[in-house]
Design a protein around this motif. Structure first.
Motif, mmCIF file in Angstrom:
data_model
loop_
_atom_site.group_PDB
_atom_site.id
_atom_site.type_symbol
_atom_site.label_atom_id
_atom_site.label_comp_id
_atom_site.label_asym_id
_atom_site.label_seq_id
_atom_site.Cartn_x
_atom_site.Cartn_y
_atom_site.Cartn_z
ATOM 1 N N VAL A 1 -12.367 -17.295 34.991
ATOM 2 C CA VAL A 1 -13.267 -18.421 35.056
ATOM 3 C C VAL A 1 -13.416 -18.996 33.657
ATOM 4 C CG1 VAL A 1 -15.643 -19.085 35.526
ATOM 5 C CG2 VAL A 1 -14.519 -17.430 36.978
ATOM 6 N N PHE A 2 -13.398 -20.306 33.568
ATOM 7 C CA PHE A 2 -13.539 -20.999 32.293
ATOM 8 C C PHE A 2 -14.466 -22.184 32.517
ATOM 9 C CE2 PHE A 2 -12.185 -23.895 28.909
ATOM 10 C CZ PHE A 2 -12.140 -23.039 27.826
ATOM 11 N N ASP A 3 -15.634 -22.197 31.878
ATOM 12 C CA ASP A 3 -16.619 -23.263 32.056
ATOM 13 C C ASP A 3 -16.940 -23.915 30.724
ATOM 14 O OD1 ASP A 3 -17.127 -22.813 34.844
ATOM 15 O OD2 ASP A 3 -18.351 -21.082 34.285
ATOM 16 N N ILE A 4 -17.021 -25.238 30.739
ATOM 17 C CA ILE A 4 -17.466 -25.994 29.571
ATOM 18 C C ILE A 4 -18.630 -26.861 30.009
ATOM 19 C CG2 ILE A 4 -16.886 -27.702 27.820
ATOM 20 C CD1 ILE A 4 -13.971 -26.883 28.093
ATOM 21 N N ASP A 5 -19.770 -26.713 29.340
ATOM 22 C CA ASP A 5 -20.936 -27.544 29.611
ATOM 23 C C ASP A 5 -21.237 -28.370 28.381
ATOM 24 O OD1 ASP A 5 -21.399 -26.556 32.200
ATOM 25 O OD2 ASP A 5 -22.512 -24.853 31.396
ATOM 26 N N MET A 6 -21.462 -29.659 28.597
ATOM 27 C CA MET A 6 -21.867 -30.556 27.518
ATOM 28 C C MET A 6 -23.378 -30.714 27.616
ATOM 29 S SD MET A 6 -18.753 -33.297 27.817
ATOM 30 C CE MET A 6 -19.430 -34.381 26.603
ATOM 31 N N LEU A 7 -24.092 -30.215 26.616
ATOM 32 C CA LEU A 7 -25.543 -30.286 26.603
ATOM 33 C C LEU A 7 -25.975 -31.486 25.762
ATOM 34 C CD1 LEU A 7 -26.223 -26.506 25.960
ATOM 35 C CD2 LEU A 7 -26.130 -27.674 28.159
ATOM 36 N N PRO A 8 -26.854 -32.337 26.302
ATOM 37 C CA PRO A 8 -27.304 -33.502 25.533
ATOM 38 C C PRO A 8 -28.237 -33.087 24.402
ATOM 39 C CG PRO A 8 -28.511 -33.356 27.589
ATOM 40 C CD PRO A 8 -27.488 -32.258 27.606
ATOM 41 N N VAL A 9 -27.840 -33.341 23.189
ATOM 42 C CA VAL A 9 -28.656 -32.963 22.033
ATOM 43 C C VAL A 9 -28.868 -34.156 21.103
ATOM 44 C CG1 VAL A 9 -28.127 -30.488 22.108
ATOM 45 C CG2 VAL A 9 -26.623 -31.999 20.851
ATOM 46 N N ASP A 10 -29.129 -35.305 21.706
ATOM 47 C CA ASP A 10 -29.458 -36.551 21.007
ATOM 48 C C ASP A 10 -28.279 -37.135 20.231
ATOM 49 O OD1 ASP A 10 -31.997 -36.457 22.085
ATOM 50 O OD2 ASP A 10 -32.857 -35.502 20.322
ATOM 51 N N GLN A 11 -27.945 -36.602 19.105
ATOM 52 C CA GLN A 11 -26.907 -37.182 18.261
ATOM 53 C C GLN A 11 -25.547 -36.594 18.628
ATOM 54 O OE1 GLN A 11 -28.134 -36.658 14.206
ATOM 55 N NE2 GLN A 11 -30.111 -37.576 14.594
ATOM 56 N N GLY A 12 -25.131 -36.794 19.872
ATOM 57 C CA GLY A 12 -23.869 -36.239 20.357
ATOM 58 C C GLY A 12 -24.123 -35.174 21.398
ATOM 59 N N ASP A 13 -23.212 -34.267 21.524
ATOM 60 C CA ASP A 13 -23.323 -33.204 22.512
ATOM 61 C C ASP A 13 -23.134 -31.848 21.852
ATOM 62 O OD1 ASP A 13 -23.605 -34.743 24.933
ATOM 63 O OD2 ASP A 13 -21.527 -35.347 24.643
ATOM 64 N N SER A 14 -23.656 -30.856 22.520
ATOM 65 C CA SER A 14 -23.414 -29.469 22.160
ATOM 66 C C SER A 14 -22.504 -28.920 23.244
ATOM 67 C CB SER A 14 -24.745 -28.705 22.129
ATOM 68 O OG SER A 14 -24.533 -27.341 21.916
ATOM 69 N N LEU A 15 -21.454 -28.242 22.874
ATOM 70 C CA LEU A 15 -20.523 -27.686 23.854
ATOM 71 C C LEU A 15 -20.767 -26.194 23.998
ATOM 72 C CD1 LEU A 15 -17.231 -29.497 22.845
ATOM 73 C CD2 LEU A 15 -18.845 -30.121 24.633
ATOM 74 N N VAL A 17 -19.293 -23.048 25.908
ATOM 75 C CA VAL A 17 -18.070 -22.637 26.590
ATOM 76 C C VAL A 17 -18.190 -21.158 26.965
ATOM 77 C CG1 VAL A 17 -15.558 -22.473 26.418
ATOM 78 C CG2 VAL A 17 -16.764 -24.286 25.183
ATOM 79 N N GLU A 18 -17.917 -20.846 28.233
ATOM 80 C CA GLU A 18 -17.915 -19.451 28.705
ATOM 81 C C GLU A 18 -16.614 -19.176 29.435
ATOM 82 O OE1 GLU A 18 -21.261 -18.444 31.135
ATOM 83 O OE2 GLU A 18 -22.637 -18.480 29.441
ATOM 84 N N GLY A 20 -14.258 -15.657 31.348
ATOM 85 C CA GLY A 20 -14.262 -14.268 31.807
ATOM 86 C C GLY A 20 -14.466 -14.213 33.306
ATOM 87 N N SER A 21 -14.718 -13.037 33.819
ATOM 88 C CA SER A 21 -14.914 -12.810 35.245
ATOM 89 C C SER A 21 -16.326 -13.206 35.659
ATOM 90 C CB SER A 21 -14.686 -11.327 35.547
ATOM 91 O OG SER A 21 -15.142 -10.999 36.822
ATOM 92 N N ARG A 22 -16.490 -13.717 36.869
ATOM 93 C CA ARG A 22 -17.833 -14.052 37.361
ATOM 94 C C ARG A 22 -18.702 -12.799 37.466
ATOM 95 N NH1 ARG A 22 -18.346 -19.244 38.583
ATOM 96 N NH2 ARG A 22 -16.564 -20.379 39.383
ATOM 97 N N LYS A 23 -18.119 -11.669 37.811
ATOM 98 C CA LYS A 23 -18.879 -10.430 37.981
ATOM 99 C C LYS A 23 -18.837 -9.534 36.749
ATOM 100 C CE LYS A 23 -18.289 -10.291 42.959
ATOM 101 N NZ LYS A 23 -17.812 -9.535 44.100
ATOM 102 N N GLY A 24 -17.820 -9.692 35.937
ATOM 103 C CA GLY A 24 -17.646 -8.795 34.799
ATOM 104 C C GLY A 24 -18.107 -9.425 33.500
ATOM 105 N N PRO A 25 -17.544 -8.998 32.408
ATOM 106 C CA PRO A 25 -17.950 -9.517 31.102
ATOM 107 C C PRO A 25 -17.699 -11.020 31.007
ATOM 108 C CG PRO A 25 -16.436 -7.663 30.863
ATOM 109 C CD PRO A 25 -16.504 -8.008 32.311
ATOM 110 N N ARG A 26 -18.583 -11.685 30.300
ATOM 111 C CA ARG A 26 -18.422 -13.106 30.009
ATOM 112 C C ARG A 26 -18.462 -13.254 28.493
ATOM 113 N NH1 ARG A 26 -17.609 -16.938 33.957
ATOM 114 N NH2 ARG A 26 -18.961 -18.376 32.885
ATOM 115 N N TRP A 27 -17.657 -14.124 27.991
ATOM 116 C CA TRP A 27 -17.657 -14.425 26.571
ATOM 117 C C TRP A 27 -18.075 -15.872 26.419
ATOM 118 C CZ3 TRP A 27 -13.894 -11.618 29.065
ATOM 119 C CH2 TRP A 27 -13.799 -10.286 28.681
ATOM 120 N N ARG A 28 -18.637 -16.188 25.267
ATOM 121 C CA ARG A 28 -19.082 -17.568 25.076
ATOM 122 C C ARG A 28 -18.927 -17.999 23.633
ATOM 123 N NH1 ARG A 28 -23.384 -14.577 26.202
ATOM 124 N NH2 ARG A 28 -23.324 -15.171 28.379
#
Length: 69
Positions: A1-15, A17-18, A20-28
């Motif tokens: 699984v590979f997810d990228i979320d763009m968070l609105p932080v006013d002056q651009g975006d914060s990315l 990224v996570e 790994g496995s949905r059930k196992g370890p996740r890295w970010r």
């Protein structure tokens, strides 16, 4: 699984990224975090929602590409 979320932080975006496995370890990784006000609105709650286990609250990499006022 590979997810990228763009968070609105006013002056651009914060990315948030996570991968790994949905059930196992996740890295970010996190790219930028915006201003103090936008951190409180967008990024702070996301970090607070991470599992309480310190191993699951870890970021593999944090990239600060520039400073926001």
């Amino acid at each position: 699984v590979f997810d990228i979320d763009m968070l609105p932080v006013d002056q651009g975006d914060s990315l948030w990224v996570e991968w790994g496995s949905r059930k196992g370890p996740r890295w970010r990784l996190l790219i930028d975090c915006g201003t103090e006000g936008s951190f409180k609105r967008a990024l702070g709650p996301r970090i607070a929602a991470l599992p309480s286990d310190p191993a699951q609250r870890r970021f593999e990499l944090f990239i600060l590409s520039h400073i926001d006022g």
